[in-house]
Design an enzyme around this catalytic site. Structure first.
Site, mmCIF file in Angstrom:
data_model
loop_
_atom_site.group_PDB
_atom_site.id
_atom_site.type_symbol
_atom_site.label_atom_id
_atom_site.label_comp_id
_atom_site.label_asym_id
_atom_site.label_seq_id
_atom_site.Cartn_x
_atom_site.Cartn_y
_atom_site.Cartn_z
ATOM 1 N N HIS A 1 92.339 79.952 27.590
ATOM 2 C CA HIS A 1 91.345 80.662 26.778
ATOM 3 C C HIS A 1 90.624 79.653 25.887
ATOM 4 O O HIS A 1 91.087 78.527 25.693
ATOM 5 C CB HIS A 1 92.016 81.727 25.889
ATOM 6 C CG HIS A 1 92.898 81.146 24.822
ATOM 7 N ND1 HIS A 1 94.121 80.569 25.110
ATOM 8 C CD2 HIS A 1 92.730 81.012 23.476
ATOM 9 C CE1 HIS A 1 94.674 80.127 23.995
ATOM 10 N NE2 HIS A 1 93.852 80.363 22.989
ATOM 11 N N HIS B 1 92.035 75.905 26.746
ATOM 12 C CA HIS B 1 93.395 75.400 26.592
ATOM 13 C C HIS B 1 94.409 76.495 26.891
ATOM 14 O O HIS B 1 94.066 77.670 26.959
ATOM 15 C CB HIS B 1 93.614 74.840 25.180
ATOM 16 C CG HIS B 1 93.363 75.836 24.078
ATOM 17 N ND1 HIS B 1 92.102 76.290 23.739
ATOM 18 C CD2 HIS B 1 94.212 76.481 23.238
ATOM 19 C CE1 HIS B 1 92.189 77.154 22.748
ATOM 20 N NE2 HIS B 1 93.465 77.292 22.427
ATOM 21 N N LYS C 1 98.143 81.813 12.258
ATOM 22 C CA LYS C 1 98.988 82.414 13.280
ATOM 23 C C LYS C 1 100.189 81.502 13.476
ATOM 24 O O LYS C 1 100.031 80.280 13.535
ATOM 25 C CB LYS C 1 98.225 82.546 14.601
ATOM 26 C CG LYS C 1 99.007 83.213 15.725
ATOM 27 C CD LYS C 1 98.229 83.130 17.048
ATOM 28 C CE LYS C 1 98.937 83.900 18.159
ATOM 29 N NZ LYS C 1 98.375 83.589 19.492
ATOM 30 N N ASP D 1 89.111 79.588 21.817
ATOM 31 C CA ASP D 1 89.337 80.337 20.573
ATOM 32 C C ASP D 1 88.045 81.017 20.129
ATOM 33 O O ASP D 1 86.973 80.417 20.214
ATOM 34 C CB ASP D 1 89.827 79.399 19.465
ATOM 35 C CG ASP D 1 91.243 78.894 19.716
ATOM 36 O OD1 ASP D 1 91.939 79.466 20.571
ATOM 37 O OD2 ASP D 1 91.646 77.922 19.043
#
Length: 335
Positions: A221, A277, A202, A223
């Protein structure tokens, strides 16, 4: 050429002093209010080429339990290749909007691949100050080149070379994390998909923002990957939640930032922690980052490793197909 129109941050014209209401976070999330400014601990930095294998295992295990994130140096990825990766990504995001939209994520796609700005499916949710491009870089069977920019012309060559070096880093991380659980070196990698693990790159592009104190590039959030390996640029912004504080990651040139993701937390039955994070943005400069998410294939089943389960340590997570886990997470459904 026909392209799919997407609303992105880059296509948004904003007033020099303000941002649209839908980007303003509630006070409990605003960076100006919630970022820790006192003396704070630094995210661990680990030499991946440490000749003392036991010491390397101990450092990575401690960081993965206590932080869920660490930076690695001497990882074997050439610094000039990291620079090229950054250059070709930056060149793509500086193209005219209509050229980028050739690679837009199809409207009806179930995959995240493509160019766009939105991931979660919630029309009432606040928006994040970021555009992104997703595409897989490994294994070859999972690559869809229609989402790989043709401009700049060296984009494909650079990303393919980066994927080759990534595999060596990935193997060393999985091996070390396995040994840290008292298991054979190959166990964690096999349990996360083995040679079929998909490397989803990404590129995050956070344009300059007139009010960085009010918004976020990416909200808090963890991962959904097994592991995430991230290259940042020199503009700070990655923040980690530790001991009730939001702590900013220090920029170390050519270091790779390693995030423990949800699947490793699940496989380790909670021994390793997925890192919470978020990303802040800058008033004057564009921030960019290049995470590679190591994900099991969609049909692959992930659950706590049987070797770690006992009467005293029952499973803390459900066992399920990765595609079902991802669907629940992106649609904010209970796991």
């Amino acid at each position: 050429m026909e392209f799919h129109r997407v609303q992105t941050i880059a296509s948004l014209s904003t007033d020099k002093e303000t941002i649209p209401e839908e980007f303003i976070r509630p006070e409990k999330e605003q960076p100006a209010i919630t970022t820790s400014h006192g003396p704070v601990p630094q995210i661990p930095t680990i030499d991946l080429n440490d000749p003392d294998e036991q010491n390397l295992v101990r450092l990575i295990v401690d960081a993965s339990k206590e932080w869920g994130i660490f930076q690695i140096i001497n990882h074997g990825v050439p610094s000039d290749l990291i620079t090229k990766l950054q250059d070709v990504g930056k060149t793509f995001f500086e193209l005219p909007q209509e050229e980028k939209e050739v690679y837009a994520k199809p409207h009806d796609s179930k995959s995240v691949e493509g160019y766009g700005s939105k991931l979660q499916k919630d029309p009432h949710e606040k928006k994040s100050w970021v555009d992104h491009l997703f595409h897989r870089i490994w294994p070859p069977s999972s690559i869809n080149y229609k989402f790989w920019p043709k401009n700049p012309p060296s984009y494909r060559e650079v990303n393919e070379e980066y994927g080759i070096y990534m595999r060596e880093v990935v193997d060393k991380l999985f091996t070390t994390l396995s040994v840290g659980l008292g298991l054979e070196g190959q166990v964690l990698k096999e349990a996360a998909g083995g040679e079929e693990i998909e490397y989803m790159l990404k590129i995050n592009y956070y344009p300059p923002c007139p009010r960085p104190d009010l918004t976020l590039g990416v909200v808090a959030h963890t991962d959904l990957s097994a592991i995430t390996i991230l290259v940042p640029n020199e503009v700070p912004g990655l923040q980690v939640f530790k001991d009730d504080h939001w702590i900013e990651a220090k920029y170390i040139p050519n270091a790779l930032i390693i995030h423990i993701g949800d699947q490793i937390e699940i496989l380790s039955n909670g021994k390793y922690k997925a890192v919470l994070h978020r990303t802040t943005v800058s008033k004057d400069k564009a921030r960019m980052s290049w995470p590679v998410f190591l994900e099991p294939p969609g049909e692959f089943v992930v659950g706590p490793l049987p070797q770690l389960i006992s009467k005293d340590n029952p499973p803390k997570f459900k066992t399920k197909k990765f595609k079902d886990y991802m669907y629940c997470k992106l649609n904010k459904l209970p796991q």
